[in-house]
Design a protein around this motif. Structure first.
Motif, PDB file in Angstrom:
ATOM      1  N   ASN A   1       7.214  -5.280  11.587  1.00 31.91           N
ATOM      2  CA  ASN A   1       7.659  -4.158  11.567  1.00 31.91           C
ATOM      3  C   ASN A   1       7.701  -2.853  11.471  1.00 31.91           C
ATOM      4  O   ASN A   1       7.751  -1.708  12.353  1.00 31.91           O
ATOM      5  CB  ASN A   1       9.340  -4.715  11.100  1.00 31.91           C
ATOM      6  CG  ASN A   1       9.659  -5.777  10.969  1.00 31.91           C
ATOM      7  OD1 ASN A   1       9.854  -6.698  12.433  1.00 31.91           O
ATOM      8  ND2 ASN A   1      10.108  -6.489  10.016  1.00 31.91           N
ATOM      9  N   VAL A   2       6.715  -2.847  10.872  1.00 35.92           N
ATOM     10  CA  VAL A   2       5.895  -1.025   9.856  1.00 35.92           C
ATOM     11  C   VAL A   2       5.280  -0.848  11.523  1.00 35.92           C
ATOM     12  O   VAL A   2       4.979   0.752  11.540  1.00 35.92           O
ATOM     13  CB  VAL A   2       5.045  -1.927   9.133  1.00 35.92           C
ATOM     14  CG1 VAL A   2       4.299  -0.369   8.685  1.00 35.92           C
ATOM     15  CG2 VAL A   2       5.899  -2.217   7.779  1.00 35.92           C
ATOM     16  N   ALA A   3       3.873  -2.053  11.676  1.00 34.30           N
ATOM     17  CA  ALA A   3       3.113  -1.541  13.201  1.00 34.30           C
ATOM     18  C   ALA A   3       4.687  -1.123  14.311  1.00 34.30           C
ATOM     19  O   ALA A   3       4.260   0.257  14.803  1.00 34.30           O
ATOM     20  CB  ALA A   3       2.684  -2.550  14.074  1.00 34.30           C
ATOM     21  N   SER A   4       5.670  -1.727  14.153  1.00 33.31           N
ATOM     22  CA  SER A   4       6.804  -1.263  15.716  1.00 33.31           C
ATOM     23  C   SER A   4       7.351   0.266  15.128  1.00 33.31           C
ATOM     24  O   SER A   4       7.154   1.518  15.746  1.00 33.31           O
ATOM     25  CB  SER A   4       7.676  -1.425  15.501  1.00 33.31           C
ATOM     26  OG  SER A   4       8.638  -1.120  16.193  1.00 33.31           O
ATOM     27  N   ARG A   5       7.656   0.273  13.527  1.00 38.60           N
ATOM     28  CA  ARG A   5       7.248   1.883  13.352  1.00 38.60           C
ATOM     29  C   ARG A   5       6.586   3.007  13.840  1.00 38.60           C
ATOM     30  O   ARG A   5       6.693   4.487  13.885  1.00 38.60           O
ATOM     31  CB  ARG A   5       7.931   1.785  11.543  1.00 38.60           C
ATOM     32  CG  ARG A   5       9.374   0.915  11.422  1.00 38.60           C
ATOM     33  CD  ARG A   5      10.635   1.571  12.192  1.00 38.60           C
ATOM     34  NE  ARG A   5      12.164   0.379  11.784  1.00 38.60           N
ATOM     35  CZ  ARG A   5      12.243  -0.518  12.439  1.00 38.60           C
ATOM     36  NH1 ARG A   5      12.149  -0.579  13.526  1.00 38.60           N
ATOM     37  NH2 ARG A   5      13.078  -1.097  12.515  1.00 38.60           N
ATOM     38  N   LEU A   6       5.394   2.582  13.398  1.00 36.80           N
ATOM     39  CA  LEU A   6       4.256   4.101  13.213  1.00 36.80           C
ATOM     40  C   LEU A   6       4.174   4.163  15.081  1.00 36.80           C
ATOM     41  O   LEU A   6       3.857   5.600  15.279  1.00 36.80           O
ATOM     42  CB  LEU A   6       2.920   3.144  12.867  1.00 36.80           C
ATOM     43  CG  LEU A   6       3.016   3.045  11.387  1.00 36.80           C
ATOM     44  CD1 LEU A   6       1.234   1.929  11.008  1.00 36.80           C
ATOM     45  CD2 LEU A   6       3.864   3.461  10.581  1.00 36.80           C
TER      46      LEU A   6
ATOM     47  N   ILE B   1       4.673   4.951   2.539  1.00 40.24           N
ATOM     48  CA  ILE B   1       3.392   4.560   3.522  1.00 40.24           C
ATOM     49  C   ILE B   1       2.020   5.668   3.683  1.00 40.24           C
ATOM     50  O   ILE B   1       2.781   6.370   4.407  1.00 40.24           O
ATOM     51  CB  ILE B   1       3.316   3.446   4.874  1.00 40.24           C
ATOM     52  CG1 ILE B   1       4.373   2.507   4.505  1.00 40.24           C
ATOM     53  CG2 ILE B   1       1.907   2.897   5.593  1.00 40.24           C
ATOM     54  CD1 ILE B   1       5.187   1.905   5.970  1.00 40.24           C
ATOM     55  N   LYS B   2       0.902   5.541   3.429  1.00 40.65           N
ATOM     56  CA  LYS B   2      -0.117   6.245   3.937  1.00 40.65           C
ATOM     57  C   LYS B   2      -0.330   5.938   5.462  1.00 40.65           C
ATOM     58  O   LYS B   2      -0.785   4.932   5.372  1.00 40.65           O
ATOM     59  CB  LYS B   2      -1.186   6.376   3.068  1.00 40.65           C
ATOM     60  CG  LYS B   2      -1.306   7.545   1.597  1.00 40.65           C
ATOM     61  CD  LYS B   2      -2.253   7.362   0.574  1.00 40.65           C
ATOM     62  CE  LYS B   2      -2.164   8.210   0.040  1.00 40.65           C
ATOM     63  NZ  LYS B   2      -3.592   8.810  -0.864  1.00 40.65           N
ATOM     64  N   VAL B   3      -0.501   7.433   6.599  1.00 41.84           N
ATOM     65  CA  VAL B   3      -0.462   6.533   7.963  1.00 41.84           C
ATOM     66  C   VAL B   3      -2.169   7.892   8.665  1.00 41.84           C
ATOM     67  O   VAL B   3      -1.859   8.595   7.909  1.00 41.84           O
ATOM     68  CB  VAL B   3       0.419   7.268   8.379  1.00 41.84           C
ATOM     69  CG1 VAL B   3       1.413   6.243   8.265  1.00 41.84           C
ATOM     70  CG2 VAL B   3       1.218   8.179   8.652  1.00 41.84           C
ATOM     71  N   PHE B   4      -2.958   7.261   8.654  1.00 43.75           N
ATOM     72  CA  PHE B   4      -3.712   7.877   9.620  1.00 43.75           C
ATOM     73  C   PHE B   4      -3.815   8.290  11.329  1.00 43.75           C
ATOM     74  O   PHE B   4      -3.294   6.678  11.468  1.00 43.75           O
ATOM     75  CB  PHE B   4      -5.363   7.596   8.729  1.00 43.75           C
ATOM     76  CG  PHE B   4      -4.846   7.293   7.770  1.00 43.75           C
ATOM     77  CD1 PHE B   4      -6.098   7.864   6.748  1.00 43.75           C
ATOM     78  CD2 PHE B   4      -4.376   6.058   6.480  1.00 43.75           C
ATOM     79  CE1 PHE B   4      -6.061   7.709   5.446  1.00 43.75           C
ATOM     80  CE2 PHE B   4      -4.211   6.141   4.925  1.00 43.75           C
ATOM     81  CZ  PHE B   4      -5.127   7.031   4.644  1.00 43.75           C
TER      82      PHE B   4
ATOM     83  N   SER C   1      -1.669   2.541   9.879  1.00 44.86           N
ATOM     84  CA  SER C   1      -1.784   2.296   8.326  1.00 44.86           C
ATOM     85  C   SER C   1      -3.070   2.494   7.651  1.00 44.86           C
ATOM     86  O   SER C   1      -3.655   1.627   8.337  1.00 44.86           O
ATOM     87  CB  SER C   1      -0.478   0.557   8.033  1.00 44.86           C
ATOM     88  OG  SER C   1      -1.815  -0.438   8.402  1.00 44.86           O
ATOM     89  N   GLU C   2      -2.775   2.556   5.906  1.00 43.58           N
ATOM     90  CA  GLU C   2      -3.654   2.390   4.708  1.00 43.58           C
ATOM     91  C   GLU C   2      -4.270   1.038   5.368  1.00 43.58           C
ATOM     92  O   GLU C   2      -5.687   1.290   5.170  1.00 43.58           O
ATOM     93  CB  GLU C   2      -3.118   2.578   4.166  1.00 43.58           C
ATOM     94  CG  GLU C   2      -4.432   3.369   3.273  1.00 43.58           C
ATOM     95  CD  GLU C   2      -3.855   3.684   1.421  1.00 43.58           C
ATOM     96  OE1 GLU C   2      -4.826   4.230   0.483  1.00 43.58           O
ATOM     97  OE2 GLU C   2      -2.678   3.753   1.468  1.00 43.58           O
ATOM     98  N   THR C   3      -3.423  -0.228   5.310  1.00 45.24           N
ATOM     99  CA  THR C   3      -3.566  -1.002   5.455  1.00 45.24           C
ATOM    100  C   THR C   3      -5.165  -1.433   6.682  1.00 45.24           C
ATOM    101  O   THR C   3      -6.226  -2.266   6.274  1.00 45.24           O
ATOM    102  CB  THR C   3      -3.468  -2.005   5.170  1.00 45.24           C
ATOM    103  OG1 THR C   3      -2.994  -2.389   6.588  1.00 45.24           O
ATOM    104  CG2 THR C   3      -2.509  -2.448   4.556  1.00 45.24           C
ATOM    105  N   THR C   4      -4.904  -1.159   7.674  1.00 45.28           N
ATOM    106  CA  THR C   4      -5.908  -1.290   9.081  1.00 45.28           C
ATOM    107  C   THR C   4      -7.281   0.022   9.035  1.00 45.28           C
ATOM    108  O   THR C   4      -7.964  -0.406   8.814  1.00 45.28           O
ATOM    109  CB  THR C   4      -4.845  -0.551  10.131  1.00 45.28           C
ATOM    110  OG1 THR C   4      -3.679  -1.260  10.284  1.00 45.28           O
ATOM    111  CG2 THR C   4      -5.382  -0.596  11.575  1.00 45.28           C
ATOM    112  N   MET C   5      -6.597   1.212   8.516  1.00 42.27           N
ATOM    113  CA  MET C   5      -8.072   2.184   8.356  1.00 42.27           C
ATOM    114  C   MET C   5      -8.562   0.845   6.964  1.00 42.27           C
ATOM    115  O   MET C   5     -10.006   1.995   7.199  1.00 42.27           O
ATOM    116  CB  MET C   5      -7.492   3.341   7.606  1.00 42.27           C
ATOM    117  CG  MET C   5      -8.385   4.069   7.527  1.00 42.27           C
ATOM    118  SD  MET C   5      -9.251   4.086   5.708  1.00 42.27           S
ATOM    119  CE  MET C   5      -8.200   4.747   4.639  1.00 42.27           C
TER     120      MET C   5
END
Length: 716
Positions: free
Chosen positions: A589-594, A636-639, A608-612
């Protein structure tokens, strides 16, 4: 390569047993002889065992073409040569020969001729012609150094005429050979039953007299000669070892020896025949030629021995032939016996076991590898086994060669048939049925497990990949159905190729959207790195399509990609009648929102920060913001990934640095400084323009004291 189960192992064993039984069965016994022929040829080619003929304990005296063409024998019937033969044999005996054997049979004497000659028969006028010859035979025989030859046969026996038999006191031995079903001589009989008692064959008799031993039967049943148990694969025979391919037997021309007698050169006879076994026989091009184990390598009619009196005839170099003069078969047998060098063959049980074992190994390889791979394994192992067999044959040990090679080759064919009809039937069904619907990794998992797909899932750490074309609905309205399908096929194919080449699995297509995951079904510890790298490649590829592909001309397509890493349930999910290999969790769901959040910041890729964090230092990033997406309480911190680490442009580096300064001011509530920092780059960066506008708003209307720097996104 495929995994094999218990059923495959049983099939390999049964196939090996069947192939081994077939190729060692009596109808294919000719293969045993063919193995000897091949081993003889390979040893002669690879080892080139050229022994010095001077060291041979056996020599041949040849009644050859030169003899027939040289006076006094030229134009004379052979029955008239007996006096000269007696003189030559006498000189050979005086020279120290151990024993002389006849491979020629004089069935008649000129004294027996009934051809009319005047008022009486020719034989009557020639009485006493053979007297000197018979005396010579008696004298040599009395010293125990002469054995005449005969051919045993129920229909047409060939024996020396009666006066010769009397002269040698019936010291006559059989010259019969053992001929295999393919008319090739590979073995020599050891004895024959005559009047109910065993009588040694010519070769055994000569070897026994030369060594001063008597043949006996050992407790094992083998014929023993001077302590040498003669190996016998076929009862009462010895397998001939043509180690020197005939070149190790010195050959004297009879006519030269006759001239040597006239010359009275006793020293020559002593040098040539002292301590030797001598065989007298014909060596002609078209008479008494035999096929032996040398038929593939080519054999030689001995090596010309030193001459005594006559010059050697001018002739072309001696060439190998598939057949050899029969006297050299007997000469080889005598030499094998005297040097304890007969070939030892494996008995039927060991040959069958070795053949079955080799076939089992190759059948197992055929159950694991594709047919070409199995053939490669067969070729390598056959070459290795052949090398071992040749090495053993150097020491007179004959391993089966053709039976294992052919049985294992047949085992490949049978195993391929078994796999096609039974073992791989389910695998082909799975691949054919699901190739267009499931990832190759999923299909491989099903094939390896041997199970059809079923409901079930597991928790895995994955990176989700969501992409969507920006404003595609309005673009699609301007296109015909054909143009739309062409455009979408080109776009989805290009993006899918990139995703799958980086280890991703495309879960589904939703219109122009792509849902993919990295880290499942195939394990991939670097799934986050591969997902980011795939996203960057997809972004570059779309730019290429817009520039070069006619289907994209004038549309200026752009897409948004969202990436998020975390735990998710992956597996076969759906109803009992229909399901998909897919993924479920908040990570999805988060990936879809990003993916949707990109439109607020004007970016193409957001992670997302976890991916980074999971990518380490593989990429250059810029932090965009801290956001709270719809349906999720935590910020969520986004990059935004800019490029591979070290590959970012100067512009990207400067933009990221300026953006970081503005973001720091923003989070410390220094909105004027933030507005100034973002304003300097807002014209070329939509995300900076967004922050500059928000900072200006807070300058006019500062936020409350409990304000947190989190952007709440209301839409998707």
């Amino acid at each position: 390569m495929r995994r094999i189960g218990g059923r495959d192992i049983v099939a390999a064993i049964l196939i090996a047993l069947l192939a081994g039984a077939i190729f060692t069965s009596p109808p294919l016994q000719v293969l045993q002889g063919l193995s000897l022929d091949i081993l003889t040829a390979l040893r002669g080619k690879l080892i080139a065992d050229r022994r010095d003929p001077a060291n041979s304990p056996v020599v041949v005296v040849a009644i050859d073409g030169e003899t027939y063409e040289t006076p006094p024998f030229k134009g004379s019937p052979t029955q008239t040569w007996t006096r000269e033969i007696g003189r030559v044999l006498g000189s050979i005996t005086e020279g120290g020969a151990r024993v002389i054997g006849f491979d020629v049979i004089f069935k008649n004497s000129i004294e027996q001729s009934e051809i009319p000659f005047g008022d009486t028969a020719l034989g009557g006028r020639m009485k006493g012609f053979d007297r000197d010859y018979l005396i010579a035979l008696r004298q040599i025989s009395d010293s125990g150094k002469l054995v005449l030859g005969e051919i045993l046969s129920n229909d047409h026996p060939e024996v020396p005429y009666r006066a010769q038999q009397v002269a040698v006191r019936n010291t006559v031995r059989a010259l019969n050979v053992h001929t295999d079903h393919d008319d090739v001589i590979r073995r020599m009989p050891l004895s024959f039953a005559i009047e109910g008692r065993p009588v040694p064959a010519m070769a055994v008799e000569l070897a026994a007299r030369a060594t001063g031993a008597k043949p006996a039967i050992a407790p094992s049943g083998a014929t023993d000669l001077s302590g040498y148990a003669i190996p016998s694969a076929v009862p009462n025979t010895m397998t001939l070892n043509f180690r020197g391919l005939g070149r190790d037997i010195p050959t004297f021309s009879f006519v030269d020896l006759r001239a040597c007698v006239e010359k009275s050169d006793r020293d020559f006879f002593r040098r040539a025949f002292d301590g030797k076994v001598v065989l007298l026989g014909t060596v002609l091009n078209f008479e008494d030629r035999k096929l032996t184990s040398m038929r593939l390598s080519g054999g030689h009619d001995g090596t010309p021995a030193p001459r005594c009196a006559l010059p050697a005839p001018a002739s072309t170099p001696q060439k190998s032939r598939s057949d050899v003069a029969g006297v050299f078969v007997h000469a080889t047998a005598v030499r094998n016996l005297m040097e304890h060098d007969a070939v030892t063959e494996l008995g039927f049980p060991m040959r069958a076991v070795l053949t079955i074992a080799f076939a089992a190994i190759i059948a197992s390889a055929a159950s694991i590898f594709v047919p070409t791979g199995a053939l490669a394994v067969w070729l390598v192992l056959t070459v290795v086994y052949t090398a071992v067999a040749v090495a053993a044959f150097v020491h007179a040990q004959a391993l089966p060669l053709t039976e294992p090679a052919l049985a294992s080759l047949a085992a490949i064919g049978m195993m391929v048939g078994y796999r096609f009809v039974l073992a791989d039937r389910d695998e082909r069904f799975l691949r054919k049925s699901f190739a267009l619907y499931l990832a190759p990794e999923v299909i491989e998992t099903m094939v390896a497990s041997g199970k059809m797909p079923a409901l079930g899932g597991e928790m895995r750490n994955v990176t989700m990949f969501f992409s969507d074309l920006r404003g595609f609905s309005s673009i699609a309205e301007t296109m015909t159905p054909g143009e739309l399908v062409t455009l979408m096929n080109e776009y989805l194919s290009a993006m899918t190729d990139i995703i799958e080449s980086h280890g991703g699995y495309v879960d589904k297509y939703i219109g122009d959207s792509i849902v993919a995951m990295f880290g499942a079904p195939a394990d991939d510890p670097a799934h986050a790195t591969n997902a980011v790298r795939a996203a960057l490649k997809c972004h570059d590829k779309l730019a290429e399509l817009n520039a070069d592909n006619p289907a994209f001309a004038g549309h200026g397509l752009s897409h948004r990609i969202g990436l998020n890493s975390g735990e998710a349930v992956v597996g076969n999910i759906g109803s009992r009648r229909r399901f998909n290999y897919t993924v479920m969790s908040d990570t999805v769901n988060v990936a879809s929102r990003l993916e949707g959040a990109n439109k607020y910041y004007g970016t193409a890729i957001m992670a997302s920060e976890t991916t980074m964090a999971q990518t380490g230092d593989a990429f250059a990033w810029r932090e965009l913001d801290a956001i709270r997406v719809l349906g999720r309480g935590e910020a969520i911190k986004v990059f935004e990934p800019l490029a591979e680490k070290g590959a970012e442009s100067d512009r990207q580096a400067k933009l990221a640095a300026a953006y970081a300064d503005g973001l720091a001011c923003w989070r410390s509530r220094e909105f004027a400084k933030a507005a100034d920092a973002f304003g300097r780059i807002s014209e070329s960066d939509p995300a900076s323009a967004l922050f500059a506008k928000r900072a200006q708003a807070f300058i006019a209307n500062p936020p409350p004291t409990d304000w947190t720097p989190v952007n709440i996104l209301e839409g998707k």
